[in-house]
Design a protein around this motif. Structure first.
Motif, PDB file in Angstrom:
ATOM      1  N   SER A  37      31.053 -73.984 -41.232  1.00 60.43           N
ATOM      2  CA  SER A  37      30.340 -73.485 -40.057  1.00 60.43           C
ATOM      3  C   SER A  37      29.986 -72.007 -40.214  1.00 60.43           C
ATOM      4  O   SER A  37      28.860 -71.598 -39.922  1.00 60.43           O
ATOM      5  N   LEU A  38      30.938 -71.216 -40.691  1.00 65.54           N
ATOM      6  CA  LEU A  38      30.673 -69.787 -40.905  1.00 65.54           C
ATOM      7  C   LEU A  38      29.587 -69.577 -41.953  1.00 65.54           C
ATOM      8  O   LEU A  38      28.696 -68.746 -41.779  1.00 65.54           O
ATOM      9  N   ASN A  39      29.657 -70.341 -43.045  1.00 69.18           N
ATOM     10  CA  ASN A  39      28.632 -70.221 -44.088  1.00 69.18           C
ATOM     11  C   ASN A  39      27.253 -70.558 -43.542  1.00 69.18           C
ATOM     12  O   ASN A  39      26.267 -69.902 -43.881  1.00 69.18           O
ATOM     13  N   SER A  40      27.175 -71.569 -42.698  1.00 66.90           N
ATOM     14  CA  SER A  40      25.907 -71.959 -42.099  1.00 66.90           C
ATOM     15  C   SER A  40      25.363 -70.835 -41.220  1.00 66.90           C
ATOM     16  O   SER A  40      24.172 -70.503 -41.282  1.00 66.90           O
ATOM     17  N   LYS A  41      26.224 -70.232 -40.419  1.00 67.25           N
ATOM     18  CA  LYS A  41      25.798 -69.128 -39.546  1.00 67.25           C
ATOM     19  C   LYS A  41      25.350 -67.929 -40.368  1.00 67.25           C
ATOM     20  O   LYS A  41      24.365 -67.269 -40.043  1.00 67.25           O
ATOM     21  N   ILE A  42      26.070 -67.641 -41.447  1.00 61.93           N
ATOM     22  CA  ILE A  42      25.705 -66.520 -42.323  1.00 61.93           C
ATOM     23  C   ILE A  42      24.350 -66.777 -42.967  1.00 61.93           C
ATOM     24  O   ILE A  42      23.499 -65.884 -43.025  1.00 61.93           O
ATOM     25  N   GLU A  43      24.127 -68.010 -43.428  1.00 61.02           N
ATOM     26  CA  GLU A  43      22.837 -68.349 -44.029  1.00 61.02           C
ATOM     27  C   GLU A  43      21.701 -68.216 -43.011  1.00 61.02           C
ATOM     28  O   GLU A  43      20.614 -67.732 -43.346  1.00 61.02           O
ATOM     29  N   GLU A  44      21.948 -68.622 -41.765  1.00 61.57           N
ATOM     30  CA  GLU A  44      20.937 -68.467 -40.708  1.00 61.57           C
ATOM     31  C   GLU A  44      20.624 -66.991 -40.487  1.00 61.57           C
ATOM     32  O   GLU A  44      19.461 -66.614 -40.345  1.00 61.57           O
ATOM     33  N   LEU A  45      21.661 -66.156 -40.456  1.00 64.67           N
ATOM     34  CA  LEU A  45      21.472 -64.723 -40.253  1.00 64.67           C
ATOM     35  C   LEU A  45      20.716 -64.103 -41.421  1.00 64.67           C
ATOM     36  O   LEU A  45      19.778 -63.332 -41.224  1.00 64.67           O
ATOM     37  N   GLU A  46      21.095 -64.458 -42.641  1.00 59.67           N
ATOM     38  CA  GLU A  46      20.403 -63.934 -43.814  1.00 59.67           C
ATOM     39  C   GLU A  46      18.932 -64.350 -43.813  1.00 59.67           C
ATOM     40  O   GLU A  46      18.051 -63.552 -44.127  1.00 59.67           O
ATOM     41  N   SER A  47      18.676 -65.588 -43.443  1.00 56.22           N
ATOM     42  CA  SER A  47      17.303 -66.080 -43.378  1.00 56.22           C
ATOM     43  C   SER A  47      16.503 -65.303 -42.331  1.00 56.22           C
ATOM     44  O   SER A  47      15.379 -64.875 -42.585  1.00 56.22           O
ATOM     45  N   PHE A  48      17.098 -65.104 -41.171  1.00 51.22           N
ATOM     46  CA  PHE A  48      16.440 -64.335 -40.109  1.00 51.22           C
ATOM     47  C   PHE A  48      16.141 -62.915 -40.574  1.00 51.22           C
ATOM     48  O   PHE A  48      15.038 -62.395 -40.359  1.00 51.22           O
ATOM     49  N   LEU A  49      17.116 -62.289 -41.240  1.00 56.38           N
ATOM     50  CA  LEU A  49      16.920 -60.918 -41.713  1.00 56.38           C
ATOM     51  C   LEU A  49      15.814 -60.838 -42.763  1.00 56.38           C
ATOM     52  O   LEU A  49      15.026 -59.894 -42.762  1.00 56.38           O
ATOM     53  N   ARG A  50      15.762 -61.834 -43.644  1.00 52.60           N
ATOM     54  CA  ARG A  50      14.686 -61.852 -44.642  1.00 52.60           C
ATOM     55  C   ARG A  50      13.323 -62.032 -43.978  1.00 52.60           C
ATOM     56  O   ARG A  50      12.360 -61.362 -44.331  1.00 52.60           O
ATOM     57  N   GLU A  51      13.256 -62.957 -43.017  1.00 49.83           N
ATOM     58  CA  GLU A  51      11.986 -63.251 -42.346  1.00 49.83           C
ATOM     59  C   GLU A  51      11.485 -62.079 -41.515  1.00 49.83           C
ATOM     60  O   GLU A  51      10.280 -61.912 -41.329  1.00 49.83           O
ATOM     61  N   THR A  52      12.390 -61.263 -41.018  1.00 48.58           N
ATOM     62  CA  THR A  52      11.999 -60.147 -40.153  1.00 48.58           C
ATOM     63  C   THR A  52      12.096 -58.799 -40.863  1.00 48.58           C
ATOM     64  O   THR A  52      11.987 -57.760 -40.232  1.00 48.58           O
ATOM     65  N   ALA A  53      12.274 -58.812 -42.186  1.00 48.99           N
ATOM     66  CA  ALA A  53      12.467 -57.576 -42.947  1.00 48.99           C
ATOM     67  C   ALA A  53      11.305 -56.604 -42.782  1.00 48.99           C
ATOM     68  O   ALA A  53      11.510 -55.393 -42.730  1.00 48.99           O
ATOM     69  N   GLU A  54      10.088 -57.115 -42.710  1.00 53.72           N
ATOM     70  CA  GLU A  54       8.924 -56.235 -42.605  1.00 53.72           C
ATOM     71  C   GLU A  54       8.881 -55.491 -41.276  1.00 53.72           C
ATOM     72  O   GLU A  54       8.192 -54.481 -41.160  1.00 53.72           O
ATOM     73  N   GLU A  55       9.627 -55.968 -40.294  1.00 51.78           N
ATOM     74  CA  GLU A  55       9.642 -55.330 -38.974  1.00 51.78           C
ATOM     75  C   GLU A  55      10.663 -54.193 -38.890  1.00 51.78           C
ATOM     76  O   GLU A  55      10.744 -53.506 -37.882  1.00 51.78           O
ATOM     77  N   ARG A  56      11.454 -54.003 -39.970  1.00 54.46           N
ATOM     78  CA  ARG A  56      12.476 -52.957 -39.981  1.00 54.46           C
ATOM     79  C   ARG A  56      12.113 -51.883 -41.001  1.00 54.46           C
ATOM     80  O   ARG A  56      11.366 -52.113 -41.929  1.00 54.46           O
ATOM     81  N   ASP A  57      12.697 -50.711 -40.825  1.00 52.99           N
ATOM     82  CA  ASP A  57      12.500 -49.610 -41.774  1.00 52.99           C
ATOM     83  C   ASP A  57      13.284 -49.847 -43.068  1.00 52.99           C
ATOM     84  O   ASP A  57      12.933 -49.333 -44.111  1.00 52.99           O
ATOM     85  N   LEU A  58      14.355 -50.632 -42.991  1.00 50.31           N
ATOM     86  CA  LEU A  58      15.230 -50.869 -44.130  1.00 50.31           C
ATOM     87  C   LEU A  58      15.041 -52.299 -44.623  1.00 50.31           C
ATOM     88  O   LEU A  58      15.243 -53.240 -43.882  1.00 50.31           O
ATOM     89  N   PRO A  59      14.621 -52.491 -45.878  1.00 49.80           N
ATOM     90  CA  PRO A  59      14.417 -53.859 -46.381  1.00 49.80           C
ATOM     91  C   PRO A  59      15.733 -54.631 -46.461  1.00 49.80           C
ATOM     92  O   PRO A  59      16.804 -54.055 -46.578  1.00 49.80           O
ATOM     93  N   PHE A  60      15.622 -55.943 -46.423  1.00 50.93           N
ATOM     94  CA  PHE A  60      16.809 -56.799 -46.440  1.00 50.93           C
ATOM     95  C   PHE A  60      17.710 -56.502 -47.624  1.00 50.93           C
ATOM     96  O   PHE A  60      18.929 -56.468 -47.499  1.00 50.93           O
TER      97      PHE A  60
END
Length: 76
Positions: A37-60
């Protein structure tokens, strides 16, 4: 020795979990379930961060989450 506790669940839920548990101890089974369950949540978070990387000043790639090490997977 680690202290123990009980968790109250419905008979139906325990029956379904017991089928998945197989010959493992409840400790082993629930630890694996938690880790998955934790791994799944971490993967979801990593995916979200990658998908929204262009919206932040700091790349994923520059973000150090440290989540995987905290949960013992060691591959992040």
């Amino acid at each position: 020795m680690m202290s123990r506790t009980t968790i109250t669940v419905s008979t139906e839920l325990k029956r379904r979990l017991s089928i998945l548990k197989g010959r493992k101890t409840w400790e082993e089974f629930l630890s694996e379930l938690l880790e998955a369950s934790l791994n799944s949540k971490i993967e979801e978070l990593e995916s979200f961060l990658r998908e929204t990387a262009e919206e932040r000043d700091l790349p994923f790639e520059k973000i150090k989450l440290g989540l995987r090490e905290e949960h013992g997977t060691g591959d992040g």
